[in-house]
Structures are given as C-alpha cells and as structure tokens.
Design a protein around this motif. Structure first.
Motif, PDB file in Angstrom:
ATOM      1  N   LYS A 112      -3.634  -2.697   6.844  1.00  0.00           N
ATOM      2  CA  LYS A 112      -3.445  -1.325   7.303  1.00  0.00           C
ATOM      3  C   LYS A 112      -2.155  -1.189   8.117  1.00  0.00           C
ATOM      4  CE  LYS A 112      -8.182   0.395   7.180  1.00  0.00           C
ATOM      5  NZ  LYS A 112      -7.831   1.397   6.142  1.00  0.00           N
ATOM      6  N   LEU A 113      -1.830  -2.205   8.889  1.00  0.00           N
ATOM      7  CA  LEU A 113      -0.583  -2.163   9.638  1.00  0.00           C
ATOM      8  C   LEU A 113       0.626  -2.194   8.707  1.00  0.00           C
ATOM      9  CD1 LEU A 113      -1.499  -4.552  12.585  1.00  0.00           C
ATOM     10  CD2 LEU A 113      -0.727  -2.168  12.827  1.00  0.00           C
ATOM     11  N   VAL A 114       0.571  -3.030   7.685  1.00  0.00           N
ATOM     12  CA  VAL A 114       1.654  -3.063   6.692  1.00  0.00           C
ATOM     13  C   VAL A 114       1.791  -1.690   6.028  1.00  0.00           C
ATOM     14  CG1 VAL A 114       2.409  -4.049   4.493  1.00  0.00           C
ATOM     15  CG2 VAL A 114       1.490  -5.542   6.274  1.00  0.00           C
ATOM     16  N   ASN A 115       0.640  -1.086   5.732  1.00  0.00           N
ATOM     17  CA  ASN A 115       0.635   0.246   5.120  1.00  0.00           C
ATOM     18  C   ASN A 115       1.291   1.263   6.059  1.00  0.00           C
ATOM     19  OD1 ASN A 115       0.144   2.339   3.380  1.00  0.00           O
ATOM     20  ND2 ASN A 115      -2.071   2.314   3.598  1.00  0.00           N
ATOM     21  N   LEU A 116       0.950   1.191   7.348  1.00  0.00           N
ATOM     22  CA  LEU A 116       1.524   2.099   8.331  1.00  0.00           C
ATOM     23  C   LEU A 116       3.044   1.948   8.394  1.00  0.00           C
ATOM     24  CD1 LEU A 116       1.357   4.088  10.740  1.00  0.00           C
ATOM     25  CD2 LEU A 116       1.016   2.084  12.219  1.00  0.00           C
ATOM     26  N   TYR A 117       3.507   0.700   8.500  1.00  0.00           N
ATOM     27  CA  TYR A 117       4.953   0.468   8.562  1.00  0.00           C
ATOM     28  C   TYR A 117       5.642   0.944   7.286  1.00  0.00           C
ATOM     29  CZ  TYR A 117       4.321  -2.377  12.790  1.00  0.00           C
ATOM     30  OH  TYR A 117       4.037  -2.797  14.057  1.00  0.00           O
ATOM     31  N   SER A 118       4.986   0.794   6.152  1.00  0.00           N
ATOM     32  CA  SER A 118       5.585   1.194   4.874  1.00  0.00           C
ATOM     33  C   SER A 118       5.726   2.706   4.772  1.00  0.00           C
ATOM     34  CB  SER A 118       4.748   0.669   3.703  1.00  0.00           C
ATOM     35  OG  SER A 118       4.758  -0.740   3.667  1.00  0.00           O
ATOM     36  N   VAL A 119       4.641   3.434   5.094  1.00  0.00           N
ATOM     37  CA  VAL A 119       4.700   4.898   4.948  1.00  0.00           C
ATOM     38  C   VAL A 119       5.636   5.513   5.977  1.00  0.00           C
ATOM     39  CG1 VAL A 119       2.384   5.034   3.946  1.00  0.00           C
ATOM     40  CG2 VAL A 119       2.684   5.347   6.417  1.00  0.00           C
TER      41      VAL A 119
ATOM     42  N   LEU B  84      -2.703  -5.345  -0.697  1.00  0.00           N
ATOM     43  CA  LEU B  84      -1.625  -5.612   0.250  1.00  0.00           C
ATOM     44  C   LEU B  84      -0.279  -5.716  -0.470  1.00  0.00           C
ATOM     45  CD1 LEU B  84      -0.591  -6.264   3.056  1.00  0.00           C
ATOM     46  CD2 LEU B  84      -1.269  -8.651   2.713  1.00  0.00           C
ATOM     47  N   TRP B  85      -0.256  -6.456  -1.576  1.00  0.00           N
ATOM     48  CA  TRP B  85       0.977  -6.557  -2.364  1.00  0.00           C
ATOM     49  C   TRP B  85       1.418  -5.163  -2.827  1.00  0.00           C
ATOM     50  CZ3 TRP B  85       3.994 -10.822  -3.156  1.00  0.00           C
ATOM     51  CH2 TRP B  85       3.440 -12.076  -2.836  1.00  0.00           C
ATOM     52  N   ASN B  86       0.462  -4.377  -3.289  1.00  0.00           N
ATOM     53  CA  ASN B  86       0.788  -3.042  -3.799  1.00  0.00           C
ATOM     54  C   ASN B  86       1.399  -2.151  -2.718  1.00  0.00           C
ATOM     55  OD1 ASN B  86      -0.163  -3.689  -6.320  1.00  0.00           O
ATOM     56  ND2 ASN B  86      -2.086  -2.568  -6.123  1.00  0.00           N
ATOM     57  N   VAL B  87       0.849  -2.268  -1.505  1.00  0.00           N
ATOM     58  CA  VAL B  87       1.346  -1.447  -0.397  1.00  0.00           C
ATOM     59  C   VAL B  87       2.831  -1.711  -0.158  1.00  0.00           C
ATOM     60  CG1 VAL B  87       1.262  -1.198   2.115  1.00  0.00           C
ATOM     61  CG2 VAL B  87      -0.849  -1.085   0.788  1.00  0.00           C
ATOM     62  N   LEU B  88       3.208  -2.983  -0.131  1.00  0.00           N
ATOM     63  CA  LEU B  88       4.601  -3.323   0.157  1.00  0.00           C
ATOM     64  C   LEU B  88       5.509  -3.030  -1.040  1.00  0.00           C
ATOM     65  CD1 LEU B  88       6.151  -4.345   2.566  1.00  0.00           C
ATOM     66  CD2 LEU B  88       5.973  -6.663   1.666  1.00  0.00           C
ATOM     67  N   ILE B  89       5.031  -3.322  -2.232  1.00  0.00           N
ATOM     68  CA  ILE B  89       5.816  -3.000  -3.433  1.00  0.00           C
ATOM     69  C   ILE B  89       6.080  -1.494  -3.489  1.00  0.00           C
ATOM     70  CG2 ILE B  89       5.754  -2.908  -5.968  1.00  0.00           C
ATOM     71  CD1 ILE B  89       4.207  -5.577  -5.874  1.00  0.00           C
ATOM     72  N   ARG B  90       5.045  -0.706  -3.194  1.00  0.00           N
ATOM     73  CA  ARG B  90       5.204   0.752  -3.186  1.00  0.00           C
ATOM     74  C   ARG B  90       6.280   1.191  -2.196  1.00  0.00           C
ATOM     75  NH1 ARG B  90       0.448   3.804  -0.420  1.00  0.00           N
ATOM     76  NH2 ARG B  90       1.515   2.780   1.311  1.00  0.00           N
ATOM     77  N   GLY B  91       6.268   0.607  -0.993  1.00  0.00           N
ATOM     78  CA  GLY B  91       7.240   0.978   0.032  1.00  0.00           C
ATOM     79  C   GLY B  91       8.670   0.771  -0.436  1.00  0.00           C
TER      80      GLY B  91
ATOM     81  N   SER C   2     -10.593   2.539  12.014  1.00  0.00           N
ATOM     82  CA  SER C   2     -10.570   3.996  12.037  1.00  0.00           C
ATOM     83  C   SER C   2      -9.300   4.518  12.693  1.00  0.00           C
ATOM     84  CB  SER C   2     -11.805   4.517  12.772  1.00  0.00           C
ATOM     85  OG  SER C   2     -11.741   5.911  12.915  1.00  0.00           O
ATOM     86  N   ILE C   3      -8.927   3.924  13.822  1.00  0.00           N
ATOM     87  CA  ILE C   3      -7.731   4.383  14.529  1.00  0.00           C
ATOM     88  C   ILE C   3      -6.480   4.094  13.705  1.00  0.00           C
ATOM     89  CG2 ILE C   3      -6.300   4.030  16.579  1.00  0.00           C
ATOM     90  CD1 ILE C   3      -8.886   3.500  18.138  1.00  0.00           C
ATOM     91  N   LEU C   4      -6.432   2.908  13.076  1.00  0.00           N
ATOM     92  CA  LEU C   4      -5.272   2.585  12.243  1.00  0.00           C
ATOM     93  C   LEU C   4      -5.130   3.561  11.074  1.00  0.00           C
ATOM     94  CD1 LEU C   4      -5.151  -1.325  12.048  1.00  0.00           C
ATOM     95  CD2 LEU C   4      -3.339   0.215  12.801  1.00  0.00           C
ATOM     96  N   GLN C   5      -6.280   3.902  10.477  1.00  0.00           N
ATOM     97  CA  GLN C   5      -6.243   4.843   9.362  1.00  0.00           C
ATOM     98  C   GLN C   5      -5.721   6.207   9.820  1.00  0.00           C
ATOM     99  OE1 GLN C   5      -6.835   3.943   6.120  1.00  0.00           O
ATOM    100  NE2 GLN C   5      -5.917   5.963   5.776  1.00  0.00           N
ATOM    101  N   SER C   6      -6.079   6.609  11.011  1.00  0.00           N
ATOM    102  CA  SER C   6      -5.582   7.869  11.548  1.00  0.00           C
ATOM    103  C   SER C   6      -4.072   7.802  11.775  1.00  0.00           C
ATOM    104  CB  SER C   6      -6.290   8.201  12.857  1.00  0.00           C
ATOM    105  OG  SER C   6      -5.835   9.419  13.370  1.00  0.00           O
ATOM    106  N   CYS C   7      -3.583   6.686  12.273  1.00  0.00           N
ATOM    107  CA  CYS C   7      -2.135   6.510  12.455  1.00  0.00           C
ATOM    108  C   CYS C   7      -1.406   6.611  11.119  1.00  0.00           C
ATOM    109  CB  CYS C   7      -1.835   5.160  13.102  1.00  0.00           C
ATOM    110  SG  CYS C   7      -2.337   5.026  14.830  1.00  0.00           S
TER     111      CYS C   7
END
Length: 606
Positions: free
Chosen positions: A71-78, A99-106, A36-41
């Motif tokens: 979620k951490l990878v997503n945070l760093y990417s956005v 997970l692959w999609n998150v980094l490819i998107r970034g 929950s906290i990671l999603q908020s970040c």
C-alpha cells in the motif's frame, strides 16, 4: 475514534494531517487500522501524512510487511514519488503480482517508461506470471516508447499466458500497435476477440483515426452501433475527429445529432471535437456557436477555434480570439496556440504580426519555438519573396530543421522560381525523406518554369532510378452521402459525359468573360494546345462540374484535393463561383479556399 472516511475532501491538509497522527496515538495499533488509514491516503493522494505513517510503521517493525508495504508503494506511485516507491519495493522480501503491477503502472504512466519494461522482465525472471493488469501497463510503456519489437515479444507472452481474449489486454495491444503505426496488426487483435466491450471498440476506432484511416474509423463506428454497443464520450470524440479529418461533413452532422439524442449535449469534450470538425469543414459560424456554448473553455477549445479561423484565412478573427483568451486569463497560450496564430499570419502574408507572435512566444510566455513555428515563419518569408531571410532563419534554428521547414522553403522557391536555393532545399529533403516523390517533382517543376528542361530530365531520371512515382492528383466530392473521386482526365465516372459537357458549357461562358487558359502549371515540354487540354481536365474541375450537375442550384460545394490547387484552376473556380452564383470551397493540401462571387478568401495569396 471517528471513521477516517467521514472526513470530507474540503478538510484543510493541516487538520487532516493532525487527525491521522492523533488517531494513531489514541487507538490500538491494529493491522486493519493501518491498512484503512493507508487506503485513505492513497485515495486522497495524501503524500505527507502517508510518509509520517510510513515512519511510524518502520518504528513499529511493520515497515516491510507485504500488505502494508504494498500500500505504501501504491501511495508513492500514485503521488508520482516513484523513486521512493522503487526504493521501498526493493526492500520488500515477499513481492506478489499486485506489488509488481503497482510499480510497473507508476513508471508506465509517468516514466521513465524503460523502467516499466525492466520491471516486467524482472518479474518474469522471478517466476511470477503476469496477469491481465500487468500486460496493459507494460504495453502502455511500449506505446510511449514506440517499442514495436518489445511489444511483439510481449504479445507472444500474452498468447502463451492465454490472456489474448481479455478485452483490457486486447485494448492495450491495439493501442500499442496503433502507436507504432501497425494498424493491420491492431485489427487482427481486434478480430480475434469475440466478446468485445466499448473499451475495445474505442481502441480500434482510435487506432484507425490516429493512423490516417478516418473512413475506416467511421465504418467501424457503424459496425459498433449494429452490434448494440452503446457509445461513450471517448467514442464520439474519436469519430467526430475522424469526420473532421476526412471532411465528411454529412456523417459528422449525423454523429452530432446522434450525440444530442443520446444525451451528450452537456459534454464539453464532445462539443470541442464538434468545434474542430465544423471548423475544418468550413462551417465556422456553427463552430463558433458551439464554442460560445461551452460551460468551460479549456485550452484545447481555444486552440481548435483559433486554428479553424487560421486555416480558412480569417486572420483577424483568429487574432481577436487570441486577445480574448489572454484577457480572460483562464488559460495560457501554448505551442499549439502559436501554431494557429502564426498559420493565420502565413496564410494572410502578415509579416509584422508574424514576427510579433514569433518573438512573443519566448519573450512573454517562455515558449521555445518548435519546428512547426519555424515552418510558419519560413512559409511567411518565402511567400513574400524574402528567400534569403528565410534561409538565414533556418540557419539560426536551435534544433535540426525538419522536412516541414525545408519543404516550406522549397515551395517558396517554386513560387519565385529560385533554382539555386531550391536545389539546396531538395538536397536536405532527400536526406530527411528520400522516398517522398513530391519533393523531386517540385524541383523538376522549378526547372521547367525557367525552361531548364535538362534539369527536369535529370530529376525525373533520379526518380526512376530510385523507383519513385509522382503522386496522382485526385479530388473528391461527397454528394448524397457518397464520395465521388476524380483524377486528371478521368473518364471512368458513370456520368463523365455530363461532367465534360458541363465543363464545356462553363468554359464558353468564361471565354465571354475574357478568360484565357494559363498553361504555366503544365510542366512538360509540349505544345500550348496540348497544355491547355491538360489543364482543362484537372481533377478539381471535374469534381466541381459533377457537383454542379448533382446538387440543387445555389447549394454550397465542398471539394477536397490531395495536392495544391494550380494557378489556372484557381482563376477558373473564381469565375465559376460568379457564373453559377454558388460558394465553392476547395480544401487542398495547404489550406482552404472559399470561392464566392468571383473572389477567393485567400486573396490570391497561397
């Protein structure tokens, strides 16, 4: 503990930061609490507290848990911390498609775009199946790189994966082909998808607009309306821009009214597109009214209005708006702004102001001049007859001169009949764009101007050997929502006899006013009588004559020509505007000419 979501976005970063840490100290370290906290970040793009939470997870032994690490990878990417995202990604033992999609998107969004493609191929090699999120991301990277062959290969993967009917994947393919200049391939993708949403329609409309097919963009918009698909702001911005490109003002005004009826009157993006359309169509007063109505004047709005004044030869208005923009200090001029003011200088022959703006770019705004800015300065110097200075400035450029720069010099050589420098310019242009017949024709005309017919014959022979043909001069005028096109000596129009009768009538009145045909624009070794007959039937004159017999007295005419207006036609149109008491606007390949009461807005400088 209070829920994290109860915190407002107005909370200062320090207190938000402190809140996260204290909540972790006083609550049970349950799995759901961390997620929950990671999603908020992520939603707040709160990178600093996210990094501290990452450190806590590493200490607790959960640093490489698949869900939390994703979620951490997503945070760093956005947050555009892609190096951190990639380093963490490589240490996660179990990687799912998300997970692959998150980094490819970034990497597809922020670059380097090659990394997005590399990750895509690694994902496939790992045995994972790309989904309808993967493909749009990786196709976006292909678009940014104009990587057509890679894009085609991914298109094959799409078909094999049976995602070719998905609207988001389809929109990604259309955008990729459009960015690579393959508009027919984009249309094939569009036609294969039967269930289309507004995103797909917008993608195809934009593909046409971006690739120089404004009429097709407008036609597709009508098809979209017939299908009952409601437009979005993006739709209206694209079709209004297409109307500006084709100078189809009646259609543009129709779209204007439609956007107001559908409640888009408060959308500044739509208003900005309308400003650009009205400015390009010669209705500067309407454009300025819309500009003043904007709730927020973004840089693109200022640039559109300044460019509008510049292209119509209203240099003082362009300069005044530039000064006002600086005084309001809301936005800072960019490269496009300076293209606008330098164009205004070029169109008006304002040498001192031109150098002032050119030097101000670097001195006041730390903007390095681009080829477009040099093109304006070469045009300004060349038109003023300062060809040696223009050539010297090209030699001082910090980047390789492009075809626009050398083309401006070649045009200046034509104006001032400089054969030697014209030959140099053509040699450079042949290296840059060997298949552009127009460049050969200009040098051929320079030879003809000074009577060097052997040089003209030599250039024409070169064109024949290379399979190049001179562009046919064409002018068109829109009357009652229908475009009528004319070429030189055209007899194909159903009302040709009336058109030529009108020209003959006008020519008689012009002779009474002392007009004598200027045959210099006819660069052929033929008798003067034949030259006069060739000039009389130039395409812009035919379009104007048709407009005069097809529209009410006193109404304004707008004619568009694909080439430069010749000197004799310029004199003739000035006389016609005085004889018939009409404003005649001619948009040629270089600029707008507003003819009224026997005068032209260019002041005979073009």
């Amino acid at each position: 503990m209070l829920l994290l979501n109860s915190f407002t976005t107005r909370t200062r970063p320090y207190y938000y930061h402190h809140y996260l840490l204290s909540s972790l100290r006083h609550c049970s370290s349950t799995y759901s609490r961390y997620t929950s906290i990671l999603q908020s970040c992520i939603s707040r793009k709160a990178i600093d507290p996210g990094k501290q939470l990452h450190a806590r997870l590493l200490l607790s032994g959960l640093g490489f848990d698949a869900i939390l690490a994703t979620k951490l990878v997503n945070l760093y990417s956005v947050c555009n911390h892609l190096r951190d995202a990639y380093n963490l990604f490589d240490r996660i033992p179990q990687r799912n498609v998300f997970l692959w999609n998150v980094l490819i998107r970034g990497f597809a969004w922020e670059g380097p775009h090659e990394m997005a493609l590399s990750l895509y191929y690694r994902m496939v090699e790992a045995g994972l199946q790309p989904d309808n999120f993967t493909f749009p991301f990786v196709l976006k990277a292909c678009s940014a790189l104009s990587a057509l062959e890679v894009g085609r290969e991914i298109h094959e993967h799409v078909v094999r994966s049976r995602w070719d009917s998905d609207v988001f994947v389809g929109a990604g393919l259309i955008d990729m082909y459009a960015k690579c200049g393959c508009v027919d391939d984009a249309r094939q993708v569009f036609d294969r998808i039967t269930e289309r949403d507004v995103v797909l329609w917008n993608a195809m409309i934009a593909a046409y607009s971006q690739n120089g097919h404004p009429s097709d963009a407008l036609s597709l918009c009508h098809d979209m309306a017939r299908e009952g698909v409601a437009p979005t702001v993006a739709t209206l911005v694209t079709v209004v821009s297409a109307s500006a490109d084709v100078a189809a003002l009646p259609r543009g005004r129709e779209i204007h009214g439609y956007s107001w009826r559908r409640g888009f009157e408060a959308q500044d993006k739509v208003k900005t597109a309308l400003i650009d359309m009205y400015a390009k169509s010669g209705w500067l007063k309407i454009a300025r009214t819309l500009f003043e109505q904007l709730a927020e004047r973004r840089l693109v709005s200022w640039n559109a209005m300044i460019a509008g004044y510049a292209m119509h030869g209203h240099a003082n208005e362009a300069f005044a708006l530039f000064d006002r923009m600086k005084q309001e200090a809301v936005v800072v001029p960019d490269h496009i702004t300076f293209v606008g003011v330098l164009s205004a200088c070029s169109h008006g022959g304002l040498m001192d102001q031109g150098w002032k703006f050119f030097n101000s770019m670097q001195g006041d705004y730390s903007l390095k001049p681009l080829p477009q800015h040099y093109t304006c300065m070469i045009d300004l110097l060349g038109h003023s007859g300062r060809l040696d200075e223009a050539y010297k400035l090209i030699g001082e450029m910090t980047m390789t001169p492009d075809s626009g720069v050398w083309g401006s010099l070649l045009n200046a050589c034509k104006i001032h009949r400089n054969v030697e420098l014209g030959e140099v310019a053509l040699e450079k242009l042949i290296e840059l764009e060997p298949d552009n017949a127009g460049n050969y024709v200009i040098l051929s005309n320079i030879y003809a101007q000074v009577g060097k017919w052997e040089g003209t014959a030599k250039v024409r022979k070169m064109m024949t050997e290379r399979g190049l043909k001179k562009s046919i001069a064409c002018s068109w005028i829109e009357v009652k929502n229908k475009v009528h096109a004319f070429v030189v000596g055209d007899l194909s129009h159903p009302r040709s006899e009336e058109v030529y009768d009108e020209l003959e009538r006008l020519e008689g009145l012009m002779k009474e006013a002392g007009y004598e045909a200027e045959t210099m624009p006819v660069f052929h070794d033929v008798e003067d009588d034949e030259k006069r007959n060739m000039v009389r039937s130039h395409s812009e004159r035919l379009a104007i004559a048709f407009g005069l017999i097809s529209t009410p007295p006193g109404s304004r005419l707008l004619v568009t020509k694909n080439l430069r207006v010749c000197e004799d036609c310029h004199v003739v149109i000035k006389l016609i505007s005085k004889i018939v008491g009409r404003e005649i606007v001619v948009r040629d390949v270089n600029r707008y000419h507003h003819f009224k009461n026997g005068l032209c807005s260019c002041g005979d400088y073009w």
